[in-house]
Design an enzyme around this catalytic site. Structure first.
Site, PDB file in Angstrom:
ATOM      1  N   SER A  19       0.829  -1.212   0.000  1.00 48.76           N
ATOM      2  CA  SER A  19       0.000   0.000   0.000  1.00 48.76           C
ATOM      3  C   SER A  19       0.859   1.256   0.000  1.00 48.76           C
ATOM      4  O   SER A  19       2.018   1.252   0.417  1.00 48.76           O
ATOM      5  CB  SER A  19      -0.898   0.001   1.241  1.00 48.76           C
ATOM      6  OG  SER A  19      -1.675  -1.168   1.289  1.00 48.76           O
TER       7      SER A  19
HETATM    8  N1  SAH Z   1      -1.042  -5.148   4.077  1.00 51.11           N
HETATM    9  C1  SAH Z   1      -0.178  -5.152   2.920  1.00 51.11           C
HETATM   10  C2  SAH Z   1      -0.910  -4.892   1.628  1.00 51.11           C
HETATM   11  C3  SAH Z   1      -1.696  -6.057   1.257  1.00 51.11           C
HETATM   12  S1  SAH Z   1      -2.301  -6.173  -0.401  1.00 51.11           S
HETATM   13  C4  SAH Z   1       0.961  -4.164   3.115  1.00 51.11           C
HETATM   14  O1  SAH Z   1       1.318  -3.912   4.254  1.00 51.11           O
HETATM   15  O2  SAH Z   1       1.529  -3.688   2.147  1.00 51.11           O
HETATM   16  C5  SAH Z   1      -3.637  -7.265  -0.062  1.00 51.11           C
HETATM   17  C6  SAH Z   1      -3.274  -8.668   0.300  1.00 51.11           C
HETATM   18  O3  SAH Z   1      -4.476  -9.314   0.710  1.00 51.11           O
HETATM   19  C7  SAH Z   1      -2.732  -9.506  -0.867  1.00 51.11           C
HETATM   20  O4  SAH Z   1      -1.496 -10.051  -0.538  1.00 51.11           O
HETATM   21  C8  SAH Z   1      -3.806 -10.602  -1.049  1.00 51.11           C
HETATM   22  O5  SAH Z   1      -3.272 -11.850  -1.435  1.00 51.11           O
HETATM   23  C9  SAH Z   1      -4.407 -10.668   0.346  1.00 51.11           C
HETATM   24  N2  SAH Z   1      -5.760 -11.256   0.442  1.00 51.11           N
HETATM   25  C10 SAH Z   1      -6.798 -11.147  -0.429  1.00 51.11           C
HETATM   26  N3  SAH Z   1      -7.876 -11.819   0.038  1.00 51.11           N
HETATM   27  C11 SAH Z   1      -7.511 -12.356   1.238  1.00 51.11           C
HETATM   28  C12 SAH Z   1      -8.185 -13.154   2.220  1.00 51.11           C
HETATM   29  N4  SAH Z   1      -9.455 -13.560   2.074  1.00 51.11           N
HETATM   30  N5  SAH Z   1      -7.502 -13.522   3.327  1.00 51.11           N
HETATM   31  C13 SAH Z   1      -6.211 -13.150   3.500  1.00 51.11           C
HETATM   32  N6  SAH Z   1      -5.524 -12.406   2.613  1.00 51.11           N
HETATM   33  C14 SAH Z   1      -6.163 -11.989   1.502  1.00 51.11           C
END
Ligand code: SAH
Length: 217
Positions: free
Chosen positions: A64
Site C-alpha cells: 500500500s
Molecule cells: N497489508 C499489505 C498490503 C496487502 S495487499 C501491506 O502492508 O503492504 C492485499 C493482500 O491481501 C494480498 O497479498 C492478497 O493476497 C491478500 N488477500 C486477499 N484476500 C484475502 C483473504 N481472504 N484472506 C487473507 N488475505 C487476503
C-alpha cells in the site's frame, strides 16, 4: 533502534506525504520513520520505496501507499497493550508498523508464496510478536479473538460479519469497502450500545477474495 539505511528518505516521506496530509499520532509517525519500507519491496521497485505510491510485490499483489498505511494505522488508534488482527499480510509492511505500536499482531494471507515473503521480511527485521497465518482471513481468526483492532488491507464488498463478531467492546475495525476497483475507507467502532460507522474518503485496494469477500475471477 539503530536506524536502517535510507533514513533520510523516510524522514522526507513522513514530512511531505504523511504529516503534511494531517496524520498527527506521534507513535505512528515514529513507526513510519523507523521501519524500512524498501525491505518489503522486491527489486527493481525497491528503489522507489519512498515515493508516494503503492508498488508491486509479485503474485499480482501490491504494497500500500505509505500515506494510506499511516492513515489506517492512525484510525485504528493503537495502544501498547492492544492485540490486532490484519487481513491481507502482503509482504508484511503494515504488520511491521503495527508491531511497533501494539502488543501482538496476527496477520492472515491467502497466497502461501506471499505469506512466505512476509515471514522472511519480518524475520530479517527481527520483529517478534507477529503470527502469520495462511488462509481465508474473511473468517477472521477465532483462535486469537477477540481483537482490539482489526485492519482489512484488501477491498471488500461488505465488512465480513465474522470480523465484526471478533472485535472487543471498545475495538475499532478499519477497511476499504465498496467495489472491486474503488472503495471508501470505513471505520467501525464497537461500544456498549452498538456499532458506530464512519467514512474517511476514497481508496483503491486489490480485492479481498474469500467466503465473505469477492469471488476469485
Ligand atoms: N497489508 C499489505 C498490503 C496487502 S495487499 C501491506 O502492508 O503492504 C492485499 C493482500 O491481501 C494480498 O497479498 C492478497 O493476497 C491478500 N488477500 C486477499 N484476500 C484475502 C483473504 N481472504 N484472506 C487473507 N488475505 C487476503
Amino acid at each position: 533502534m539503530i536506524p536502517y539505511p535510507r533514513a533520510d528518505e523516510r524522514s522526507r516521506m513522513v514530512e511531505h506525504q504523511i504529516r503534511s496530509r494531517g496524520i498527527t499520532n506521534p507513535r505512528v509517525l515514529e513507526a513510519m520513520r523507523n521501519i524500512p519500507r524498501h525491505f518489503f519491496i522486491p527489486a527493481p521497485y525497491d528503489k522507489s520505496a519512498y515515493e508516494d505510491a503503492p508498488l508491486p510485490i509479485g503474485n499480482g499483489q501490491t504494497i500500500s501507499q505509505p500515506y494510506i498505511v499511516a492513515l489506517m494505522t492512525e484510525l485504528l488508534d493503537p495502544y501498547p497493550e492492544d492485540r490486532v488482527l490484519e487481513i491481507g499480510a502482503g509482504s508484511g509492511y503494515q504488520a511491521a508498523i503495527l508491531s511497533m505500536l501494539v502488543q501482538h499482531v496476527t496477520t492472515i494471507e491467502r497466497i502461501p508464496a506471499v505469506a512466505e515473503l512476509a515471514r522472511k521480511n519480518l524475520e530479517k527485521l527481527g520483529l517478534k510478536d507477529i503470527d502469520i497465518i495462511v488462509g481465508d482471513g474473511t473468517r477472521g481468526y477465532p483462535e486469537h479473538a477477540p481483537f482490539d483492532g482489526i485492519i482489512i488491507t484488501a477491498a471488500t464488498p461488505e465488512i465480513p460479519q465474522p470480523l465484526i463478531d471478533q472485535l472487543t467492546v471498545g475495538g475499532i475495525l478499519v477497511a476499504p469497502v465498496g467495489g472491486r476497483e474503488i472503495q471508501e475507507l470505513i471505520t467501525l467502532s464497537r461500544n456498549e450500545s452498538g456499532i458506530v460507522r464512519s467514512s474517511h474518503g476514497g481508496v483503491r485496494f486489490v480485492p479481498l477474495i474469500g467466503e465473505y469477500g469477492w469471488e476469485e475471477t
